[in-house]
Write a protein that holds these residues in place. Structure first.
Motif, PDB file in Angstrom:
ATOM      1  N   TYR A 516       0.837  -1.194   0.000  1.00 43.94           N
ATOM      2  CA  TYR A 516       0.000   0.000   0.000  1.00 43.94           C
ATOM      3  C   TYR A 516       0.876   1.250   0.000  1.00 43.94           C
ATOM      4  CZ  TYR A 516      -3.343  -3.514   1.550  1.00 43.94           C
ATOM      5  OH  TYR A 516      -4.123  -4.643   1.641  1.00 43.94           O
ATOM      6  N   PHE A 517       0.316   2.321  -0.595  1.00 44.55           N
ATOM      7  CA  PHE A 517       1.042   3.581  -0.701  1.00 44.55           C
ATOM      8  C   PHE A 517       0.112   4.734  -0.326  1.00 44.55           C
ATOM      9  CE2 PHE A 517       2.660   0.625  -3.883  1.00 44.55           C
ATOM     10  CZ  PHE A 517       4.009   0.591  -3.579  1.00 44.55           C
ATOM     11  N   GLY A 518       0.737   5.854   0.045  1.00 46.91           N
ATOM     12  CA  GLY A 518      -0.005   7.078   0.291  1.00 46.91           C
ATOM     13  C   GLY A 518      -1.059   6.921   1.376  1.00 46.91           C
ATOM     14  N   PHE A 519      -2.245   7.434   1.078  1.00 41.91           N
ATOM     15  CA  PHE A 519      -3.334   7.445   2.043  1.00 41.91           C
ATOM     16  C   PHE A 519      -3.713   6.019   2.466  1.00 41.91           C
ATOM     17  CE2 PHE A 519      -7.993   8.043   2.960  1.00 41.91           C
ATOM     18  CZ  PHE A 519      -7.827   8.813   4.101  1.00 41.91           C
ATOM     19  N   ALA A 520      -3.674   5.064   1.519  1.00 39.08           N
ATOM     20  CA  ALA A 520      -4.047   3.683   1.830  1.00 39.08           C
ATOM     21  C   ALA A 520      -3.080   3.044   2.817  1.00 39.08           C
ATOM     22  CB  ALA A 520      -4.111   2.859   0.549  1.00 39.08           C
ATOM     23  N   ALA A 521      -1.814   3.463   2.786  1.00 46.18           N
ATOM     24  CA  ALA A 521      -0.823   2.858   3.673  1.00 46.18           C
ATOM     25  C   ALA A 521      -1.009   3.285   5.117  1.00 46.18           C
ATOM     26  CB  ALA A 521       0.580   3.235   3.203  1.00 46.18           C
ATOM     27  N   GLN A 760     -13.595  10.163   8.697  1.00 45.36           N
ATOM     28  CA  GLN A 760     -13.010  11.474   8.957  1.00 45.36           C
ATOM     29  C   GLN A 760     -11.524  11.425   8.624  1.00 45.36           C
ATOM     30  OE1 GLN A 760     -13.834  12.439  13.044  1.00 45.36           O
ATOM     31  NE2 GLN A 760     -15.979  12.946  12.636  1.00 45.36           N
ATOM     32  N   LEU A 761     -10.950  12.597   8.426  1.00 47.67           N
ATOM     33  CA  LEU A 761      -9.540  12.696   8.080  1.00 47.67           C
ATOM     34  C   LEU A 761      -8.735  13.086   9.312  1.00 47.67           C
ATOM     35  CD1 LEU A 761      -7.462  12.606   5.757  1.00 47.67           C
ATOM     36  CD2 LEU A 761      -7.822  15.067   5.477  1.00 47.67           C
ATOM     37  N   GLY A 762      -7.786  12.234   9.655  1.00 41.46           N
ATOM     38  CA  GLY A 762      -6.886  12.541  10.759  1.00 41.46           C
ATOM     39  C   GLY A 762      -5.545  13.033  10.240  1.00 41.46           C
ATOM     40  N   PRO A 772      -6.861   7.850   7.583  1.00 43.10           N
ATOM     41  CA  PRO A 772      -8.326   7.719   7.688  1.00 43.10           C
ATOM     42  C   PRO A 772      -8.752   7.335   9.098  1.00 43.10           C
ATOM     43  CG  PRO A 772      -7.420   5.774   6.638  1.00 43.10           C
ATOM     44  CD  PRO A 772      -6.254   6.713   6.868  1.00 43.10           C
ATOM     45  N   ILE A 773      -9.905   7.859   9.508  1.00 44.52           N
ATOM     46  CA  ILE A 773     -10.523   7.469  10.781  1.00 44.52           C
ATOM     47  C   ILE A 773     -11.950   7.002  10.455  1.00 44.52           C
ATOM     48  CG2 ILE A 773     -11.162   8.189  13.105  1.00 44.52           C
ATOM     49  CD1 ILE A 773      -9.135  10.440  12.894  1.00 44.52           C
ATOM     50  N   PRO A 774     -12.132   5.697  10.234  1.00 44.57           N
ATOM     51  CA  PRO A 774     -13.485   5.204   9.916  1.00 44.57           C
ATOM     52  C   PRO A 774     -14.439   5.440  11.078  1.00 44.57           C
ATOM     53  CG  PRO A 774     -11.817   3.562   9.354  1.00 44.57           C
ATOM     54  CD  PRO A 774     -11.127   4.619  10.174  1.00 44.57           C
ATOM     55  N   PHE A 823     -12.599   6.849  -0.944  1.00 46.72           N
ATOM     56  CA  PHE A 823     -12.032   7.972  -0.198  1.00 46.72           C
ATOM     57  C   PHE A 823     -10.568   8.168  -0.580  1.00 46.72           C
ATOM     58  CE2 PHE A 823     -15.531   6.713   2.637  1.00 46.72           C
ATOM     59  CZ  PHE A 823     -16.100   7.948   2.904  1.00 46.72           C
ATOM     60  N   ASP A 824     -10.195   9.428  -0.681  1.00 48.24           N
ATOM     61  CA  ASP A 824      -8.794   9.766  -0.916  1.00 48.24           C
ATOM     62  C   ASP A 824      -8.577  11.194  -0.412  1.00 48.24           C
ATOM     63  OD1 ASP A 824      -6.184   9.627  -1.663  1.00 48.24           O
ATOM     64  OD2 ASP A 824      -6.570   9.132  -3.770  1.00 48.24           O
ATOM     65  N   THR A 825      -7.348  11.614  -0.387  1.00 49.34           N
ATOM     66  CA  THR A 825      -7.052  12.994   0.013  1.00 49.34           C
ATOM     67  C   THR A 825      -6.829  13.859  -1.226  1.00 49.34           C
ATOM     68  OG1 THR A 825      -4.702  12.451   0.195  1.00 49.34           O
ATOM     69  CG2 THR A 825      -6.046  12.307   2.193  1.00 49.34           C
ATOM     70  N   ASP A 826      -7.158  15.133  -1.076  1.00 48.52           N
ATOM     71  CA  ASP A 826      -6.945  16.095  -2.159  1.00 48.52           C
ATOM     72  C   ASP A 826      -6.517  17.430  -1.528  1.00 48.52           C
ATOM     73  OD1 ASP A 826      -6.774  17.170  -4.637  1.00 48.52           O
ATOM     74  OD2 ASP A 826      -8.847  16.754  -5.225  1.00 48.52           O
ATOM     75  N   GLU A 827      -6.115  18.336  -2.364  1.00 42.34           N
ATOM     76  CA  GLU A 827      -5.583  19.611  -1.867  1.00 42.34           C
ATOM     77  C   GLU A 827      -6.230  20.742  -2.636  1.00 42.34           C
ATOM     78  OE1 GLU A 827      -1.203  21.657  -1.787  1.00 42.34           O
ATOM     79  OE2 GLU A 827      -1.341  19.518  -1.212  1.00 42.34           O
ATOM     80  N   ASP A 828      -6.695  21.764  -1.907  1.00 41.71           N
ATOM     81  CA  ASP A 828      -7.322  22.906  -2.579  1.00 41.71           C
ATOM     82  C   ASP A 828      -6.257  23.908  -3.013  1.00 41.71           C
ATOM     83  OD1 ASP A 828      -6.559  24.281  -0.302  1.00 41.71           O
ATOM     84  OD2 ASP A 828      -8.580  24.316   0.578  1.00 41.71           O
ATOM     85  N   ALA A 829      -6.701  25.024  -3.588  1.00 41.88           N
ATOM     86  CA  ALA A 829      -5.771  26.014  -4.134  1.00 41.88           C
ATOM     87  C   ALA A 829      -4.900  26.637  -3.055  1.00 41.88           C
ATOM     88  CB  ALA A 829      -6.559  27.096  -4.871  1.00 41.88           C
ATOM     89  N   ALA A 830      -5.410  26.652  -1.823  1.00 42.49           N
ATOM     90  CA  ALA A 830      -4.645  27.262  -0.732  1.00 42.49           C
ATOM     91  C   ALA A 830      -3.684  26.274  -0.086  1.00 42.49           C
ATOM     92  CB  ALA A 830      -5.607  27.815   0.319  1.00 42.49           C
ATOM     93  N   GLY A 831      -3.657  25.054  -0.590  1.00 46.01           N
ATOM     94  CA  GLY A 831      -2.753  24.066  -0.030  1.00 46.01           C
ATOM     95  C   GLY A 831      -3.325  23.288   1.132  1.00 46.01           C
ATOM     96  N   ASN A 832      -4.621  23.459   1.407  1.00 46.88           N
ATOM     97  CA  ASN A 832      -5.265  22.715   2.494  1.00 46.88           C
ATOM     98  C   ASN A 832      -5.652  21.321   2.017  1.00 46.88           C
ATOM     99  OD1 ASN A 832      -5.196  24.991   4.290  1.00 46.88           O
ATOM    100  ND2 ASN A 832      -6.914  25.843   3.082  1.00 46.88           N
ATOM    101  N   VAL A 833      -5.295  20.321   2.793  1.00 47.03           N
ATOM    102  CA  VAL A 833      -5.621  18.927   2.469  1.00 47.03           C
ATOM    103  C   VAL A 833      -6.998  18.599   3.024  1.00 47.03           C
ATOM    104  CG1 VAL A 833      -4.959  16.519   2.780  1.00 47.03           C
ATOM    105  CG2 VAL A 833      -3.194  18.282   2.448  1.00 47.03           C
ATOM    106  N   PHE A 834      -7.817  17.977   2.201  1.00 46.44           N
ATOM    107  CA  PHE A 834      -9.161  17.586   2.644  1.00 46.44           C
ATOM    108  C   PHE A 834      -9.481  16.179   2.152  1.00 46.44           C
ATOM    109  CE2 PHE A 834      -9.616  19.551  -1.488  1.00 46.44           C
ATOM    110  CZ  PHE A 834     -10.536  18.762  -2.147  1.00 46.44           C
ATOM    111  N   LEU A 835     -10.531  15.620   2.725  1.00 44.81           N
ATOM    112  CA  LEU A 835     -10.950  14.261   2.383  1.00 44.81           C
ATOM    113  C   LEU A 835     -11.871  14.308   1.172  1.00 44.81           C
ATOM    114  CD1 LEU A 835     -10.742  11.302   3.389  1.00 44.81           C
ATOM    115  CD2 LEU A 835     -12.876  11.687   4.636  1.00 44.81           C
ATOM    116  N   ASP A 836     -11.487  13.637   0.115  1.00 50.61           N
ATOM    117  CA  ASP A 836     -12.270  13.594  -1.121  1.00 50.61           C
ATOM    118  C   ASP A 836     -13.135  12.319  -1.110  1.00 50.61           C
ATOM    119  OD1 ASP A 836     -13.179  14.263  -3.701  1.00 50.61           O
ATOM    120  OD2 ASP A 836     -11.688  12.925  -4.587  1.00 50.61           O
TER     121      ASP A 836
END
Length: 855
Positions: A516-521, A760-762, A772-774, A823-836
């Protein structure tokens, strides 16, 4: 491989030996019976005639003509059968008269008088036709002729018919009425052969009456072949048609169903008396179609709960299928649709002794689908050859073969290829011997050998989520014997008993690796990377014995007591055998109102083909248990309406662990997804209410609707959790319109959204990682599910046969019905990470067209 081939050859020889013993016993029993009943002086004449009929001689006679007081005067001396029968009849002023293949016993001609001549009308129920027993028919004559007499051999007789013209209307439950015109001018015998057509089937068919003495459980339904054809479903699938029944839950992709809160593998499928092993195409990706041709079967009988003691080792439901009996000497069907190309042929020999049916289907999806999504290439074959060893003994040879070579692609980019290649061969072969030993005693014996070979190679290459591959090879072989008996010779009691035995052998070779890599790991408690390598070779026997008594207490009240014992010895350690008591009761308040009650205990062992090697399990678990409690009420009105209300509760215990994906139930390799969890319920419960209404009148319209209010939960770690297929509210409705050569069908399916789990995103600020926080499992719900399906067909008469054309649309409104979440993580224009959060859907709008040529 050679060792497995040798074992297979040895088992085939054992099966052939058992076949020989079975046939030898049949022939021996026939010879013993023949010697015992051979005509002799003082014997009842009717018994002597039964001796010739059991030998295949087509005798037809009236019990009013041949009374119980008539006896054989002397043993027949002639060589031919016809002369022997004539010798027996002559002392009683009787003779034989040939009539269209029958030998009719009649009085010898009387001296000529001035009285007007009287004729006889015979209505013949053909043995090879798909029609009911003559004793269940109603015949109305205009002008009136009174009630006909039922003769042996399935013939209705009107005697003493005066010259004139008559219109006879013959009807029987489940069939269209048949109207025949007959003109009588003298003292002839007029023979009418009936060939009733199946009427549109009702959703529920109650099989208990004074004439049958069969008490079924509260939840029995029957859908015939014509109803399967009319229902707008994917691929005209007979197994999928059961999803229209109350208490059934299905997502829309798989042909399997959850019956009253149970898992899909808790429903058994029987075909011509034998329990099938995974009769599905694309079995490694949700069992999308069954391998049984709807055109080859007469219908589907379904128990959604409370089934009789004859059916064991199953916790939720039973589907019973019987093949079509040919009603023409030669009949052929050629079909072409988006789903498959099909060929069916059936018929019977001139003397009616032999019957056959064969069907073949090949998928067209591999040609029509874009190669970027895969190639589902599969076909299936079914064949039945039956011979009447005697008029009361039918031996049939059955084979069901399915072959899959399926490629599923979820990502076609070569750099990120995600695909699964699955090859499956599933073979069922069996002998079935049906004996009517007497009017009171019958038996049904099956001898079978099954083989299932399945290999799956799958890979997922997603550098941002996971890289995984699987090699899964399985082989299952089984052979066995079952026998069921029925005896109706005890006043007010009707006994049923039988046994079944099988020897099962399996081999598993499962290997998988995942990283696993990234968010899944960052999933909690994940083992990364992970490898699994399991080889297992279980083998052993299964046993089952049952006995049941239907007791007709009064004309309005019946009880059914059943007891079943099951055992298995292929598990290690060996678990104790299982004892299953069952009781049903029915009371008829009025001719139109019935109350029903069922309680039963049902066990289900872990089948030898169900070892959970993909989830790291190399051992079998103890058999699971479910207790069913059902109360039912049914009311029929005089104006073609039928109402049914049922309350049910199902309590589970001794449940084995199961594995589920929290968010994505359609994953290509579900066992390796990071959201895979193990569930260890200590118990479970399903309970609910089902209400149905049907209308079947004399007009061209018929409709039905049902509503279910239910709840299915597991008790895990002391807390109640909704089962993933729990649906609080469900509505099914449909209508059919038939006019001459046109047919229209509509079907609506709506149910509450199935449970899902939130997230939720931890964040770990020190490591700059997100995880991830199921939330609580199945504490949320997806949006509700709704589909409207549509089908229209028209028949065209041709110089040779007929041609039917249909157009069908599944999910005609193209509604997006949510099935799963990614579920995955993404980043908005301001650089804030959120749960997609991405929601995927079940099947979209699917049109289909097809042609069927019958001749």
């Amino acid at each position: 491989m050679m060792n497995r081939f040798a074992r297979t050859a040895q088992r085939c020889s054992e099966v052939l030996l058992m076949c020989g013993i079975l046939l030898f016993n049949t022939i021996l029993s026939a010879d013993v019976t023949a010697a015992k009943n051979q005509p002799h002086p003082g014997q009842a004449l009717i018994d002597a005639l039964d001796y010739y009929r059991s030998a295949g001689y087509p005798l037809v006679y009236s019990t009013a003509l041949i009374t119980s007081a008539m006896t054989v005067k002397q043993a027949p001396q002639a060589n031919s059968l016809i002369d022997q029968v004539a010798e027996l009849l002559a002392p009683h002023q009787l003779e034989l008269r040939p009539l269209d293949g029958l030998m009719l016993v009649v009085r010898q001609p009387l001296p000529v008088t001035d009285d007007p001549p009287a004729a006889m009308i015979l209505l013949l129920v053909e043995r090879n036709g798909i029609i009911p027993d003559a004793s269940q028919m109603t015949v109305v004559s205009d002008p009136p002729l009174g009630s006909p007499q039922v003769l042996a051999g399935g013939v209705l007789q009107f005697s003493g018919v005066a010259p004139g013209s008559y219109e006879l209307t013959t009807s029987s439950p489940g069939y269209h009425p048949a109207v025949n015109q007959v003109a009588i001018s003298g003292s002839e015998i007029e023979l009418i052969k009936l060939n009733l057509r199946l009427a549109p089937a009702q959703l529920e068919e109650l099989n208990i009456s004074a004439s049958r003495y069969v008490l079924r459980a509260n939840s029995q339904f029957y859908i015939d072949q014509s109803a399967i054809q009319a229902l707008p479903d994917l691929g005209e699938d007979p197994i999928r048609s059961a999803q229209r029944l109350p208490g059934s839950a299905a997502g829309g992709l798989s042909a399997r169903s959850h019956f009253r809160g149970g898992e899909t593998d808790e429903t058994a499928i029987y075909f011509n008396g034998v329990k099938l092993t995974d009769p599905f195409h694309i079995r490694d990706y949700h069992n999308i179609f069954s391998s049984i041709d709807a055109r080859a079967i007469a219908g589907v009988e379904a128990f959604t709960g409370g089934f009789p003691a004859r059916y064991g080792d199953q916790m939720s439901g039973v589907l019973l299928l019987e093949s079509q009996r040919p009603d023409q000497p030669r009949h052929t069907e050629i079909g072409l649709s988006i789903y498959n190309t099909s060929l069916l042929a059936s018929g019977f020999s001139q003397d009616g002794r032999w019957e056959w049916l064969g069907s073949a289907r090949r998928s067209n999806l591999s040609v029509l689908l874009d190669s970027s999504v895969g190639k589902p290439d599969y076909f299936d074959l079914f064949g039945e050859l039956a011979v009447y060893l005697t008029p009361q003994t039918r031996l049939s040879f059955n084979t069901l073969y399915a072959d899959d070579q399926v490629l599923v692609i979820t990502e076609s980019d070569p750099a990120e290829l995600e695909q699964s290649i699955s090859n499956t061969q599933n073979i069922h072969s069996w002998l079935r011997l049906q004996n009517q030993w007497s009017s009171l005693l019958s038996s049904d014996t099956s001898l079978w050998i099954n083989s299932l070979e399945n290999s799956r190679l799958a890979e997922v290459n997603d550098p941002e989520q996971m890289v995984a591959d699987v090699s899964d090879k399985r082989e299952i072989q089984s052979f066995g014997l079952s026998q069921n008996w029925a005896f109706d010779g005890i006043s007010e009691h009707h006994l049923r008993w039988g046994f079944e035995w099988s020897h099962d052998d399996a081999s598993y070779d499962y290997k998988s690796a995942v990283e696993y890599f990234g968010f899944a790991a960052n999933w909690p408690d994940i083992n990364n990377p992970r490898q699994t390598d399991i080889v297992a070779n279980p083998a052993g026997n299964r046993f089952g014995i049952f006995a049941a008594d239907h007791w007709q207490l009064t004309a309005d009240t019946a009880l059914n007591f059943g007891l079943r014992w099951d055992g298995q010895n292929y598990t290690e350690p060996h678990y104790q055998s299982q004892l299953s008591p069952r009781i049903s009761a029915m009371h008829q308040l009025t001719p139109a109102t019935e109350l029903r009650f069922t309680w039963g205990r049902y066990y289900q062992s872990q089948g030898i083909q169900r070892l959970q090697v993909e989830d790291g399990m190399s051992d079998f678990f103890a058999p699971q248990r479910a207790d069913h409690l059902i109360f039912g009420f049914r009311f029929n009105t005089d104006n073609h309406y039928r109402f049914r209300l049922e309350l049910f509760q199902k309590n589970y215990s001794r449940l084995k662990p199961r594995f589920e994906n929290l968010f994505d139930s359609l994953a290509l390799i579900p066992e390796l997804e990071p959201d895979r969890v193990r569930l260890d319920p200590s118990s479970a419960r399903a309970r609910g209410l089902e209400f149905s209404v049907e209308y079947s009148g004399e007009s061209a319209f018929e409709w039905w609707a049902n509503y279910s209010l239910a709840r299915a939960t597991d008790r895990i770690a002391g807390q109640q959790q909704n089962r993933s297929w729990d649906q609080r509210h469900a509505i099914q409705a449909g209508l059919a319109w038939r006019h001459e050569l046109w047919e229209l069908g509509l079907a609506l399916n709506w149910h509450s959204g199935w449970p899902t789990t939130g997230m939720q995103l931890g964040a770990d600020s020190d490591e700059d990682e997100y995880f991830p926080i199921p939330g609580p499992r199945n504490a949320e719900n997806l949006g509700h599910y709704s589909t409207l399906d549509f089908r229209i067909s028209r028949e065209f008469e041709l110089s040779k046969g007929s041609l039917s054309a249909f157009f069908e649309v599944s999910n005609a409104m193209n509604r997006k019905n949510p099935c799963c979440i990614d579920f995955d993580t993404d980043e908005d224009a301001a650089g804030n990470v959120f749960l997609d959060r991405t929601v995927d859907d079940w099947l979209p709008l699917l049109p289909a067209v097809g042609l069927l040529w019958e001749f």
